[in-house]
Enzyme design. Structure first.
Site, PDB file in Angstrom:
ATOM      1  N   ARG A 153       0.821  -1.218   0.000  1.00 45.08           N
ATOM      2  CA  ARG A 153       0.000   0.000   0.000  1.00 45.08           C
ATOM      3  C   ARG A 153       0.851   1.263   0.000  1.00 45.08           C
ATOM      4  NH1 ARG A 153      -5.343  -2.464   3.251  1.00 45.08           N
ATOM      5  NH2 ARG A 153      -6.057  -3.472   1.337  1.00 45.08           N
ATOM      6  N   HIS A 157      -7.042   0.002  -7.063  1.00 44.24           N
ATOM      7  CA  HIS A 157      -6.352  -1.264  -6.750  1.00 44.24           C
ATOM      8  C   HIS A 157      -5.735  -1.263  -5.351  1.00 44.24           C
ATOM      9  CE1 HIS A 157      -2.278   0.026  -8.827  1.00 44.24           C
ATOM     10  NE2 HIS A 157      -2.710   0.935  -8.007  1.00 44.24           N
ATOM     11  N   GLU A 158      -5.362  -2.448  -4.898  1.00 44.45           N
ATOM     12  CA  GLU A 158      -4.842  -2.653  -3.525  1.00 44.45           C
ATOM     13  C   GLU A 158      -5.807  -2.158  -2.453  1.00 44.45           C
ATOM     14  OE1 GLU A 158      -2.386  -4.186  -2.122  1.00 44.45           O
ATOM     15  OE2 GLU A 158      -1.408  -4.867  -3.934  1.00 44.45           O
ATOM     16  N   GLY A 159      -7.098  -2.394  -2.663  1.00 45.31           N
ATOM     17  CA  GLY A 159      -8.104  -1.936  -1.703  1.00 45.31           C
ATOM     18  C   GLY A 159      -8.601  -0.567  -2.091  1.00 45.31           C
TER      19      GLY A 159
END
Lengths: 607, 607
Positions: B311, B455-457
């Site tokens: 993140r 992306h990535e949450g």
């Protein structure tokens, strides 16, 4: 969206009142509805299916012609055939004599289906300008052939070195021979120069293109007059024509110098045009032949005559892109299963997933889009209605409408350009990874919409116009008038359950806006006031939208019994705007009111 | 940017302190600088010149191979050769044993030059995960060949029906034969299912690709265990390998099902992969062979072990795009003449135009970008420094760093993803019409950057993580810790001229954030608190950035004598953030604190 348009036009704006005016006496609610039906149908059949195609198959130049997809030709033909190019013209010249409000709403369908294919905004603007300022021959030869769809029109203002600063236009116009004033199409000049960002500047959609060009006539010293006062307006056909509107067979000295390759809005050709480079030599001489429109030196004044409608047009385009993204993401959210209600997380992992529209954060993103797009739509239609009032209302009312338009037009242009791009971003977010792919339409809406903050006067220019001119002119008469309208809505809403709180919030905001306006100008130093013109524009815009929503909310509340779900939706969007959006103005107004110097004191070498 | 990185690492974060720790004892300020130099050079030579090329020449599938531009192959080779893939690994396995802070900063150059070509983020993340959870053989065979750049890695989490909701992963993993546990590469399973949004899922950059795949092992009843508890992790090579890391010549049953065509970030292949569709049949059987990593059911736990760095990586990518746009628009603004100072408008129409950087509104747009991009950079490096503290600090300090990271990671991921997209939009605006064309780089930055909120949450997931878990866990210990750090900065700044006002504003904001956090949870009903998780995330993010800016401002102020212009710039950006940005939190916190129900009470049928 149609339902919302019908509500706004019919119930909220009471468009039927216009039927009592002589100009619209031949119309009825039915004819208005028919126009909307027709445009909605053409947009659905000839525009929407090709929106992605025109994004992919950009205009290209084969060395001789600019090639557009067949779909664009078909769409233009259908649009021209609909009669919308002369929607607001007199019936005696073949027009529909429609209110501008209905025309604007009807054109909205094309913007929503494919802003990129485009309707006739520029052609109509061009022809309208000629109707207002042209000679009888110019109207007959140029404007009428545009209204019929036989020819397209452009607006050639910007140059590579003169974008926001039109006073720096360098295109020259020199009298074409001793008899230049005797030409039946108007005083004849030869133009030389370059024009940048010219939409639909070259294509084969129509047999001819009518350019309206800003250029400077050199003064006695042979030099162009500095500043905007030196600017004149010319009509410059791509192919020369005679007084009967027939092509003479001779090409004018206007040549495509390049196609601009944009981030979005790719279906519309955007060009750099060279005037008078000598590629073509009409009459054996270099220089593009142009006929003076209006008086020398009054080119900008003529252009600005049409500016309100052009800017409402841009605002409407932005609005419709916002609406398109809202509808696409709403459909998706109803159908996409993902996750479970937050309270049950972990507890019922084997329960089926729910459609994402059940998640509060997705509802937030949809409500925000609804409040931006439908609020903007109401604002644009309100301004369109003011245009009608200006043109067909009683004298006092027309004057008032004109003044209101002066103040509201920067908002009508800028607000949707900013917030409906934000709406499109939220639409992408609702679709997640899918929204970021070109398999879904929302990323294109977002790209297309980004242009609207730039063309027809950038955000910064709108802000200077609002804080530097519109709210201070005539001792603040325009601002007082807007405040009066806002207060009328507040007074009504104060009497209504559930809306009274919003009314109080709006009253407080209005008070703060007024105080900030005064404080901005308290020192009387323009650069102190105007350094924060953009935050002022943003705050003013949000206040106007809150007012519009409260007024729409009043209309919705009265009609709850008629269709509970539809009108509850309007009231909830109104509530969203008051709870989540209006409070944003405090941060913007704080820098305005304090004449915050952080930006203007910043120095180049500190960056 | 390099100057700013040196200041942040050297002066602000005091990175030299790390040299005293045994792990970094072989390093020096010079070796750190060399790494930055090398990466800056490779990025300049092998990445930046091809950023537009990879946007235009998207990956394509010829039926057998995915074809990427030659420039991408060259860039990967240069990146692998730089040693950055094993930057933080032990020297005894060929790593550089660098602090993560230096690694993150150095990788920033590639993100700024071409985020779309990409560096080794996924490969490194994949290999790091194997180093943490894999068997000795898995490390040796897979991880080491990734660190060397011989093979690439992927992360296969999402599926078409399971994006944000990973508990709904449907890929199945079944034991491969009776001896499945005896495989020297780990317990051997056969995987069947589809994985969506897999970056670098298929290409010919390297001879093999190492997929890390989340899948469920069916329970005794033959059904996958519902929820996240049923998820296990597998290493699935594209081509099968033996224990010496040699290709066996057999292709695993992993096949490209489709390339995703994105709005931006087009240089990176993004794929839908089919596992076990039978296109290839390793060992004559259908099903992709995968080796279990870690224990069954602990797949997500293993993945989350790497989540902070992943993140921070996304936040850094967003930051670097913001920085790239800032620099491009700053260059343009210095050179583009347009308009005249506002006071002289009309008076000196014949004066030459000034560069637009002299206009306050352009300075505003540049200052906003500077405050977003440089503020985000400081935040990312601060978080990276916490990662180093967590791994190499004293026990107490490491624990504290870990807890701070828990709370700050959602901000490090989400804040640049939102505000550096806004920065890119402002960069477009500074360039006007030119910014909207593909002849200038800024529109691509804007498109590329839009992915980072997804992306990535997603933003929404980060918000739930922050308000639903991070600020309430351990009785709010993480939030208290952040508040303690913020208060330390406030106390120092209160003693300093010109910064004391900012300190007071930050103290007030911190108090309001704390109160809003309490109020959100006052009813104890998750859906009431979490309905406004995103505005909470936004407010929290702005507060964190204000704190970061104040702290950076303190460091800048101490050094004014060393380089007045450079440090004045930092102080002015700090001032901009406090004057224009921090006040925005009130509107966000108001809905949080009142547990505003407008969104969650909205109903589907009202839209």
């Amino acid at each position: 969206m149609r339902r919302t348009i019908d509500f706004l036009l019919g119930d909220w704006l009471g468009i039927a009142e216009l039927l009592e005016r002589p100009r619209f006496a031949d119309h009825s609610r039915e004819t208005f509805a028919q126009v909307l039906d027709t445009c909605e149908r053409i947009a659905r059949e000839r525009y929407a299916p090709f929106n992605r195609l025109v994004d992919t198959e950009e205009p290209r130049f084969d060395g001789e012609r600019v090639i557009l997809p067949q779909a664009t030709h078909a769409a233009w033909a259908a649009y021209a055939e609909s009669g919308m190019l002369s929607a607001s013209q007199d019936q005696n010249i073949g027009g529909m004599q429609l209110p501008y409000t209905v025309e604007a709403a009807a054109n909205g369908f094309f913007g929503k289906a494919s802003v990129s294919i485009g309707g006739g905004l520029l052609t109509v603007g061009n022809a309208n300008l000629l109707m207002a300022h042209g000679t009888a021959a110019q109207k007959e030869v140029f404007a009428l052939n545009e209204f019929s769809g036989r020819w397209c029109g452009t607006m050639c203002l910007s140059e590579p070195q003169a974008g926001s600063s039109l006073s720096d236009v360098a295109t020259r116009a020199e009298p074409d021979g001793a008899d230049f004033e005797a030409d039946p199409l108007g005083p004849r000049f030869r133009l030389t120069g370059n024009k940048m960002w010219i939409s639909a500047g070259e294509h084969e959609l129509t047999e001819n293109i009518v350019h309206l060009v800003l250029a400077k006539i050199p003064g006695p010293d042979g030099k162009p007059v500095p500043g905007t006062k030196g600017i004149s307006l010319f009509v410059v056909p791509k192919k020369l024509v005679n007084t009967r509107g027939e092509l003479t067979g001779e090409r004018n000295d206007v040549a495509l110098a390049g196609l601009n390759h944009k981030c979005g809005w790719r279906g519309t050709t955007n060009t750099l045009l060279n005037f008078g480079e000598g590629k073509f030599t009409p009459g054996g001489k270099r220089g593009a032949i142009g006929y003076l429109v209006g008086r020398p030196g009054e080119g900008l004044r003529c252009m600005f005559h049409m500016m309100n409608e052009a800017r409402i047009g841009v605002g409407m385009a932005a609005t419709m892109l916002g609406m398109a993204g809202y509808e696409a993401s709403l459909d998706y959210a109803k159908q996409r299963p993902q996750g479970r209600p937050v309270t049950e997380g972990g507890k019922k992992a084997d329960a089926p997933q729910v459609p994402i529209i059940q998640h509060a954060d997705v509802k937030r993103m949809l409500l925000a889009q609804k409040s931006y797009a439908e609020g903007a739509l109401a604002l644009e239609l309100y301004c369109a209605r003011l245009v009608d009032e200006q043109h067909t209302g009683e004298a006092d009312s027309a004057r008032e409408a004109a003044l209101l338009l002066e103040v509201l037009t920067p908002i009508a242009k800028s607000w949707p350009s900013e917030w409906c791009v934000e709406a499109n971003s939220l639409a992408i977010q609702v679709l997640g990874g899918y929204g970021y792919t070109r398999d879904f339409p929302v990323e294109q809406y977002w790209r297309d919409n980004r242009l609207n903050m730039i063309h027809e006067g950038t955000h910064g220019i709108q802000a200077l116009d609002l804080l530097g001119r519109k709210v201070v002119m005539d001792g603040g008469a325009g601002l007082k008038l807007v405040a009066g309208r806002v207060n009328r809505t507040i007074e009504r809403a104060l009497q209504v359950d559930h809306l009274a709180d919003h009314a109080s919030a709006l009253a407080a905001a209005l008070q703060r806006l007024g105080a900030a306006t005064k404080a901005a100008w308290a020192s009387g130093v323009p650069e102190e006031a105007l350094a924060n013109a953009t935050p002022y524009l943003q705050a003013f815009g949000h206040l106007v939208l809150a007012w519009i929503w409260l007024d729409v909310g009043l209309a919705a509340r009265e009609r709850l019994a008629a269709d509970d779900a539809f009108f509850r939706g309007k009231l909830q969007a109104c509530r969203y705007f008051f709870d989540y959006e209006l409070p944003k103005i405090d941060a913007w107004l704080a820098v305005v009111a304090s004449r915050n110097p952080t930006c203007r004191e910043m120095r180049e070498e500190w960056f």
